[in-house]
Design a protein around this motif. Structure first.
Motif, mmCIF file in Angstrom:
data_model
loop_
_atom_site.group_PDB
_atom_site.id
_atom_site.type_symbol
_atom_site.label_atom_id
_atom_site.label_comp_id
_atom_site.label_asym_id
_atom_site.label_seq_id
_atom_site.Cartn_x
_atom_site.Cartn_y
_atom_site.Cartn_z
ATOM 1 N N ASP A 66 -48.867 -36.152 -96.255
ATOM 2 C CA ASP A 66 -47.844 -35.259 -97.140
ATOM 3 C C ASP A 66 -48.729 -34.516 -97.283
ATOM 4 O O ASP A 66 -49.594 -33.204 -97.312
ATOM 5 C CB ASP A 66 -46.327 -34.899 -96.816
ATOM 6 N N LYS A 67 -49.213 -34.371 -98.614
ATOM 7 C CA LYS A 67 -49.602 -33.242 -100.522
ATOM 8 C C LYS A 67 -50.737 -33.513 -99.290
ATOM 9 O O LYS A 67 -51.588 -31.898 -99.182
ATOM 10 C CB LYS A 67 -49.444 -34.136 -101.284
ATOM 11 N N MET A 68 -51.617 -34.242 -98.349
ATOM 12 C CA MET A 68 -52.550 -33.969 -98.217
ATOM 13 C C MET A 68 -53.215 -33.166 -96.843
ATOM 14 O O MET A 68 -53.496 -32.016 -97.105
ATOM 15 C CB MET A 68 -53.482 -35.966 -97.992
ATOM 16 N N ARG A 105 -47.066 -33.594 -90.540
ATOM 17 C CA ARG A 105 -45.674 -33.606 -91.451
ATOM 18 C C ARG A 105 -44.954 -34.900 -91.366
ATOM 19 O O ARG A 105 -44.324 -34.425 -90.397
ATOM 20 C CB ARG A 105 -45.971 -33.085 -92.678
ATOM 21 N N GLU A 134 -50.806 -31.223 -96.522
ATOM 22 C CA GLU A 134 -50.430 -28.926 -96.925
ATOM 23 C C GLU A 134 -51.832 -28.837 -97.324
ATOM 24 O O GLU A 134 -51.685 -27.577 -97.090
ATOM 25 C CB GLU A 134 -49.298 -29.402 -97.828
ATOM 26 N N LYS A 135 -52.535 -29.253 -98.205
ATOM 27 C CA LYS A 135 -53.807 -29.057 -98.539
ATOM 28 C C LYS A 135 -54.623 -28.941 -97.660
ATOM 29 O O LYS A 135 -55.516 -27.416 -97.522
ATOM 30 C CB LYS A 135 -54.999 -29.943 -98.932
ATOM 31 N N ILE A 136 -54.733 -28.943 -97.010
ATOM 32 C CA ILE A 136 -55.768 -29.293 -95.070
ATOM 33 C C ILE A 136 -55.328 -28.160 -94.729
ATOM 34 O O ILE A 136 -56.248 -27.267 -94.306
ATOM 35 C CB ILE A 136 -56.193 -30.173 -94.619
ATOM 36 N N GLY A 137 -53.692 -27.588 -94.534
ATOM 37 C CA GLY A 137 -53.020 -26.039 -94.164
ATOM 38 C C GLY A 137 -53.460 -25.805 -93.130
ATOM 39 O O GLY A 137 -52.554 -24.724 -92.765
ATOM 40 N N THR A 138 -53.644 -26.089 -92.163
ATOM 41 C CA THR A 138 -53.588 -26.330 -90.562
ATOM 42 C C THR A 138 -52.875 -26.225 -89.725
ATOM 43 O O THR A 138 -52.128 -27.703 -90.095
ATOM 44 C CB THR A 138 -55.561 -26.394 -90.029
#
Ligand SMILES: O=C(CO)[C@@H](O)[C@H](O)[C@H](O)[C@H](O)COP(=O)(O)O
Length: 428
Positions: free
Chosen positions: A268-270, A283, A272-276
């Motif tokens: 989920d953190k990864m 997630r 969120e970092k990608i963010g698209t």
């Protein structure tokens, strides 16, 4: 059994604002375990309904209450285990009455959060034991006492269920031979048929699993985070059974503990970092998707000529055990890591939070092999976004081993200090 198949991992939308309140707790939950078990004082624990039930002795010492846990086992063949063992061990009786069929222990957590060990610790130190030997004696006593409580289930199921697991020192997580010796020692001193010796699935300990199994010792392989490592674990089990030389393999069993929630926490953190939008939509879906794929591998590996040859000697499948089943993201359904992973010959070990939620509003239906192509789609969509499953597995394994070692080391330091203070006070 088909039943209603819930959608794969259904997190509540992150933008949904405050959480809707949980469904009202059912009458059954009034008898369910307290979710605050580690935090409540002994006096408060004595007042909790589940503990009260333990002392309202009837027959085997606890009032039997039918719960979804009984249905889980009877209708779907999944064994609910309790992910917590602490003193007094008789607190397990109402859990057993409520349908719990085995237990996974985390002794460092139990000992560091309770004063119920103080009396025995003092006796051990007065008898000249050092802190580490005293630690093992405390642990062994709990495990033996718990094994006794689960022995009827072990006997009824002819050794298929009713286990209590205990880990070798986490300091040995990267030591192949040290782990083998520690497993043999622990198995010998606990001396109960229904104990599982817990060995981590690190690269160094995969060969230990083979050797320990070959010695006829039943194993809970823990800290599995990736399908690739899971395959190596199954192979180690099969290799160990083949190498054992035993004519009857029916009493050498194993579970493979596949960790679930931690996978989502990291991925989920990864995402969120990608963010698209595509990444954010995934997630809360990775862990269950990977677990379903692991189950497909289980089905493949425990079939065919190699496996059938072992079955002729009484071998039992190494069951998948879902661990780390409590949700970490409060925005997710609290049964997210239990409901979608139900299927035959599996184990779900639940701490109080997950157990309470499942007893209250879990859905008993076969889900583990439903929506497998959806799970595969999620798995490859994550890969396309740059998530490297093996790297995720390695990072989680590293974090898991460090955290277990860290709590073991800090407990031993505090036991040493306590031991020294006791010796000074007693002029030893
Ligand atoms: O023994 C096992 C699994 O083999 C379990 O007790 C296992 O250690 C626990 O489920 C996990 O440590 C709990 O993980 P988490 O909820 O802290 O992520």
């Amino acid at each position: 059994m088909a039943g209603t198949v819930p959608k794969l991992a259904a997190p509540r939308p992150a933008a949904a604002g405050p959480l809707p309140s949980q469904p009202l707790r059912s009458a059954a939950l009034a008898f369910a375990p307290s979710a605050r078990r580690f935090r409540v004082s002994l006096a408060a624990r004595a007042r909790s309904p589940v503990i009260a039930m333990a002392s309202a002795k009837e027959g085997n010492g606890a009032v039997t209450k039918r719960t979804t846990l009984h249905d889980l086992y009877e209708q779907q063949g999944q064994s609910p285990w309790y992910d917590n063992l602490c003193r007094p061990v008789t607190d397990l009786l109402p859990y057993i009455a409520n349908g719990v069929r085995g237990v996974t222990s985390n002794p460092t957590k139990a000992i560091s959060s309770s004063n119920a060990y103080d009396g025995q610790f003092k006796e051990l130190i007065s008898a000249g034991k050092d802190a580490e030997s005293a630690y093992w004696e405390l642990v062994i006593k709990d495990i033996q006492d718990a094994c006794k409580l689960f022995e009827p289930i072990y006997d009824e199921t002819d050794g298929a269920d009713g286990y209590v697991s205990v880990e070798v020192s986490p300091r040995l997580a990267n030591d192949t031979q040290g782990t083998v010796e520690a497993a043999k020692w622990l198995h010998k001193v606990v001396n109960r048929p229904n104990v599982y010796i817990k060995i981590p699935a690190t690269a160094e300990c995969v060969p230990s699993i083979k050797e320990v199994i070959a010695n006829g010792i039943s194993v809970n392989v823990t800290l599995i985070f990736s399908v690739a490592r899971y395959e190596a674990v199954i192979d180690a089990y099969l290799d160990g059974l083949e190498a054992s030389g035993l004519s009857d393999l029916s009493r050498v069993t194993s579970v493979a503990s596949f960790f679930v929630s931690r996978v989502d926490s990291l991925i989920d953190k990864m995402l969120e970092k990608i963010g698209t939008p595509e990444a954010l939509a995934l997630r809360g879906k990775a862990a269950v998707a990977q677990a379903k794929i692991a189950n497909q591998l289980y089905l493949k590996k425990f079939s065919g000529p190699r496996w059938e040859a072992l079955v002729k000697k009484g071998a039992k499948k190494q069951r998948l055990l879902w661990a780390s089943t409590s949700v970490k993201n409060p925005a997710y359904l609290d049964t997210l890591y239990v409901d979608p992973l139900i299927g035959p010959d599996t184990v779900s070990t639940m701490p109080d939070q997950a157990l309470d939620a499942f007893i209250d509003h879990g859905t008993v239906a076969r889900t583990i092999d439903a929506n497998v192509s959806e799970a595969e789609g999620i798995y490859s969509a994550l890969e396309k976004l740059g998530i490297d499953w093996e790297e995720v597995g390695k990072q989680l394994e590293h974090e898991g081993v460090s955290s277990f070692k860290g709590s073991f080391d800090s407990l031993l330091t505090s036991l040493e200090e306590k031991g020294n203070a006791l010796k000074t006070a007693a002029n030893l």
